[in-house]
Scaffold this motif. Sequence first.
Motif, short mmCIF file in Angstrom:
data_model
loop_
_atom_site.label_atom_id
_atom_site.label_comp_id
_atom_site.label_asym_id
_atom_site.label_seq_id
_atom_site.Cartn_x
_atom_site.Cartn_y
_atom_site.Cartn_z
N ILE C 223 47.92 67.92 -2.78
CA ILE C 223 49.35 68.00 -2.00
C ILE C 223 49.02 67.24 -0.70
N ALA C 224 47.76 67.07 -0.14
CA ALA C 224 47.75 65.99 0.92
C ALA C 224 46.79 64.86 0.56
N GLY C 225 45.91 64.79 -0.10
CA GLY C 225 44.71 64.05 -0.48
C GLY C 225 45.62 62.59 -1.16
N VAL C 226 46.50 62.97 -2.25
CA VAL C 226 47.16 62.11 -3.51
C VAL C 226 48.24 61.63 -2.55
N PRO C 227 49.08 62.16 -1.92
CA PRO C 227 50.10 61.60 -0.87
C PRO C 227 49.56 60.52 -0.17
N ALA C 228 48.59 60.82 0.89
CA ALA C 228 47.67 59.94 1.65
C ALA C 228 47.41 58.80 0.89
N ALA C 229 46.67 58.91 -0.21
CA ALA C 229 46.30 57.71 -1.03
C ALA C 229 47.69 57.03 -1.15
N ALA C 230 48.69 57.49 -1.74
CA ALA C 230 49.76 57.04 -2.18
C ALA C 230 50.39 56.00 -1.15
N ALA C 231 50.54 56.77 0.09
CA ALA C 231 51.23 56.04 1.36
C ALA C 231 50.16 54.98 1.52
N LEU C 232 48.77 55.07 1.72
CA LEU C 232 47.93 53.92 2.09
C LEU C 232 48.26 52.70 0.91
N ALA C 233 48.34 53.18 -0.43
CA ALA C 233 48.59 52.20 -1.45
C ALA C 233 49.96 51.24 -1.06
N VAL C 234 50.94 51.93 -0.64
CA VAL C 234 52.10 51.58 -0.46
C VAL C 234 51.84 50.49 0.82
N LEU C 235 51.29 50.84 1.79
CA LEU C 235 50.98 49.98 2.95
C LEU C 235 49.96 48.92 2.63
N TRP C 236 49.06 49.13 1.82
CA TRP C 236 48.07 48.10 1.12
C TRP C 236 48.88 47.06 0.51
N THR C 237 49.98 47.17 -0.09
CA THR C 237 50.67 46.06 -0.57
C THR C 237 50.96 45.10 0.66
N VAL C 238 50.85 45.39 1.75
CA VAL C 238 51.44 44.56 2.76
C VAL C 238 50.36 43.37 3.00
N PRO C 239 49.07 43.97 3.52
CA PRO C 239 48.14 42.70 3.59
C PRO C 239 47.84 41.87 2.34
N CYS C 240 47.99 42.62 1.27
CA CYS C 240 47.87 41.76 -0.09
C CYS C 240 48.94 40.69 -0.24
N GLY C 241 50.19 41.23 0.09
CA GLY C 241 51.44 40.31 -0.21
C GLY C 241 51.10 39.19 0.99
N GLU C 242 50.88 39.51 2.23
CA GLU C 242 50.70 38.48 3.24
C GLU C 242 49.69 37.58 2.71
N GLY C 243 48.46 37.94 2.28
CA GLY C 243 47.44 37.25 1.88
C GLY C 243 47.80 36.27 0.88
N GLN C 244 48.74 36.76 -0.04
CA GLN C 244 49.10 35.95 -1.35
C GLN C 244 50.07 35.04 -1.00
N ALA C 245 50.92 35.20 0.14
CA ALA C 245 51.71 34.42 0.61
C ALA C 245 51.23 33.22 1.25
N ARG C 246 50.31 33.63 2.19
CA ARG C 246 49.50 32.38 2.54
C ARG C 246 48.79 31.59 1.80
N ALA C 247 48.14 31.95 0.59
CA ALA C 247 47.49 31.37 -0.50
C ALA C 247 48.55 30.48 -1.24
N ILE C 248 49.55 30.96 -1.44
CA ILE C 248 50.69 30.30 -2.28
C ILE C 248 51.39 29.18 -1.32
N ASP C 249 51.48 29.38 0.00
CA ASP C 249 51.86 28.39 0.53
C ASP C 249 51.10 27.02 0.78
N LEU C 250 49.90 27.58 0.75
CA LEU C 250 48.47 26.45 0.75
C LEU C 250 48.60 25.75 -0.62
N LEU C 251 48.92 26.39 -1.82
CA LEU C 251 49.08 25.89 -2.85
C LEU C 251 50.00 24.81 -3.23
#
Lengths: 314, 133, 638
Positions: C223-251
């Motif tokens: 009830i706490a560990g998995v929701p915490a992991a899920a929330a982090l996973a949702v937030l984790w997409t943000v730096p991933c997306g930003e990094g991808q956006a930068r890479a694609i801009d360069l590409l």
Amino acid sequence: MSSPVVTFDGVQRWFGPHVVLKGLTLQVGPGQVYALLGRNAAGKTTALRILLGFLQPHRGRVTVLGNDSRALTPEVRGRIGYVGEDHRLYPTMKVADAIAFEAETRPAFRRAFADKALQRCDLRPAQRIPQLSRGQRAQLCLILAVASNPELLVCDDPALGLDVVMRREFLDALIDLLADTGCAVLFSSHFLTDVERIADRIGILHDGSLLVDSTLDDIKRRVQRCTWLPANGTPLPTGPHVLRASQRRGGHELLLLDAPPDLLAALRAGGELSPPQAPTLEELFLGLTGPDRPGILREPLDELARGAPAGGGA
Amino acid sequence: MIIRIDPQSAEPLFEQVVFAVKAAVAKGTAKAGEQLPSVRELARELAINPNTVVRAYEVLERDGVIVRRQGAGCFLSGRGSDLAATERRKQLADLMRRTVTEAFHLGFTAADIEKALALGLEQVQFSDKRRQA
Amino acid sequence: MAWLLRKDGPWVIGGGIVATLALGGALHEHSGARVFVVGADRLEGAFHTAWITGVVLGSVAACFDEVLGTREFLAQRPLARTALIRARLRALLIVLACSFVLGPIGAWIGFAAFHDGMWHTRLAALPAIYAAYVVALSGAGIGVAAGSLPVPWWQRIVVAAAWFGASFALIDAVSRGYQGAARMAPFVFAHVGAAAVFFAIAAVAARYDADPDRPRAQVLRAIAGVPAAAALAVLWTVPCGEGQARAIDLLQDAYPVVLKRGDEHVLVRATHEPGVWRVCDRDHRSTGERIDGRQPGRGGVRRPMPSWHWLSFGFDAPLWHSGHQSGWSDTTTVLLAADGLVWTRSLADGLRATGRGAELLPFANDSLIGDVGDSVVVIDGATRQPWRYDDAAGHFVPMPLPAGERGEQLGWASLDDKDPDDAALLAQLADPKRAWAWQRRFVRTQHGAYTVRDGALVAVPGLLARVDRGRWARDDALATNQTDPIVIPIELPDDGSPVRFRHELRPRTANEWARAVPAFVLSLCRPPLLQAIGHVTVMPRRGGWLFDRLVADGRRPWLVLGSFVLGAALAWSFARRLRRLGADRAVVRLWSVAIVLLGLPALLVAWAAERPRAYAQHDVAAAPSPRLGSRAAEEVPA
């Protein structure tokens, strides 16, 4: 014999790499006053916190009033009084609030008793908790713990930080409780003179287990202390009767257990011997747990302790 | 009746209480029928565990020094002891043997011990006489 | 209840007062008329105050006894643990409820004391207030749930931050409608639902004590560990997306562009010299040929990149309806409520109700208001008829449109007087009052754009294409997946004439691959479950940051599979570690599933939650019996 109020059965508990309790086994009978002694960080508080269900043991189990300490129901908790180490109370309350809070959360609370006890201790209901002295806080805690008529009172170093007068007042309150209810008391303490007055039985906790688990009368009857200045070449006595021998100015300080007359005679023959006396609790405590440990504590004593003639009420 | 104890002494506390009561009787400072303090009073006075007082009173009652009256408290019976004469004699012998052994260990001779015993007897008799006077 | 107040009184009363002042005071960011009469379009201050208040109150409620050091003093009482927790949560809700009621009342009294027109107060204005306040509930839920977790302080703060960021951003995304306006019902229900979930988590988590030397209860992981992991996973997409956006801009910068040379299209790359191009072949390799001395003018170079717009992460105070008040009558402000009622507000007259025609009828829901030309114009939501506020008459008068035309939007257009085309349009407007304005509004219909001059609609030819589209034209809250930003097909010319040049831009040279690979790697690192969902579903227009455009719309299943394989590898290695520590099979199974589905963030949470210390077993030699012992049965006189 009715069943014991508290049973520790081989309790082990560690914090990280530090093993605090290495198999604590003790029993507190109904109406008994058990003093748990030990140096700082010997595990007294840990043992009491396990007893109250605030901590879980890693091995072994603790039974309180017939219930496992890991699953204390509110009903069982209602029969236990507890005075914490730091005499913690809600700092936002007044004395009257603390009493009212206790009365509201404990069905068995005796309001009249508490009011009388407050008067005797000179505690005014309008006083704010942060303005109380340490001694007053301790007294209030004891009153709160005792007013619900517990079958078991657990006090974690109740006299810590109290001056002599306060300690005596605290003792008076405890004696009143015992006289009134005959409840069992398990307390840890540093103040051995108080313990000598009040305890039926003492346990000395050292290095994670009990060095001593005995009635005070038994200790006084069986343990003797003497100073021995051996003549040249006389070897230090060993054997099951020597609890502890430590170096003293030109001789040895001996703690003897159930010393037979011939051992005393032999010692006297081999040097100069002071008259054997019963040690005070402080001397016993120092002798057993003190830093100067030449390692003469004899293992065979275990057997002796088990097989020794019981000295109780004879 | 004055009851005093020393918590640090070698003797168990309840025995000290028993002894104090018996001594008061022996010295005559306490009279038959005198009421003993209640368990709670004595425990508070001496600052000792009430259990200890209870135990002392039980021993005293068993030895016939006091009698317990339900609801009223404990009173001195007026007899030194209820025990049978043989039992009493056996206890005296026991007491003497212990004293004598200790005295020998302290290096006293038989003559010294006899002298000390006579002195002790004199002191007790002195208080007896004073009581009679 | 009484005992609870006695104990929790300080924070219940103090928190209640602070919350009431904060929530009430926050309403003063707008005028009383706007908040209590018209109904606020957006309560930014109240929104941010509310969630902060909620989080603070929640964490205080959860940690009160712990901070005072009275946790054990309380726990030794004959009170069921669940009763204690229930009392704590109830106290929290009571405090919030009181501040919800007293805050607006206090604010209203404040307005009434210093503002006029408060007798127009309408209950219809309340939903906007409470919709802004509702985040106090979810904030309090997050605070109390994270505060109740039996973990160290820093972990509670991290978990609270993750839960907050993830849940608020997701709710913001799902409740957003067209043009940034939020839909009130989904917003409120989502926040109330989140609050319920977090309160439930708190109720379970508070039953357990922190003990770093024992394994946690399995239910806590669930009830706490998995929701915490899920929330982090949702937030984790943000730096991933930003990094991808930068890479694609360069590409995309590295891709060649198409140059039109006469009738011919060639792929070229820019050189360091301006106006000098290097020709590339179809494999993007330089042929050595240079095109010199030609300035790339308009229409010469085509950069056929799709508009690259990464949907960014975030949340903000919701905007309930756009177009709300208009002030371009010198002395008067006109206020339009979401339900169509209109007021004028002026220094001289204060707040005065007005409406359509002399009867002062209200407009329909979803009407639009704006300053057009020299007037305040409302387009009625039902009839699409434009109305103009007549200052002299004190009410709105209709402005006829050509037959068959309906007002679609009060659209904005940007006109630049330095641009010759725009200057011509500006001259038509003859709108001296707004000479300074860079953006202007027009009444837009299907076929034309109109400004208002001397109380009548005046068509402005040639403007239609420049005015933004109507809000009734389409609801594009859900857009189809955007195009692939890496593989870009080019067909030229794209004006409908026969295609003469066809090419597919994709990484071909080492340099291009070097820029594409980071985008792919970050795609692998994204949470596998979200990758799979993004792969098969329509990409939402809002909250698009959650999903990966590289795999959207069924593209690149191998990347999705790859992220699962990576997740499985992480899960396998962590499971091995757990088994070595001596964890139960159920523990291993739970974390394995979580790591396979959520990837790296779940691994981090699992690693923080399962420390070796909790599983350590010390082999303790059997304790010797006491040196000096007497039997227990002998000492108490029978």
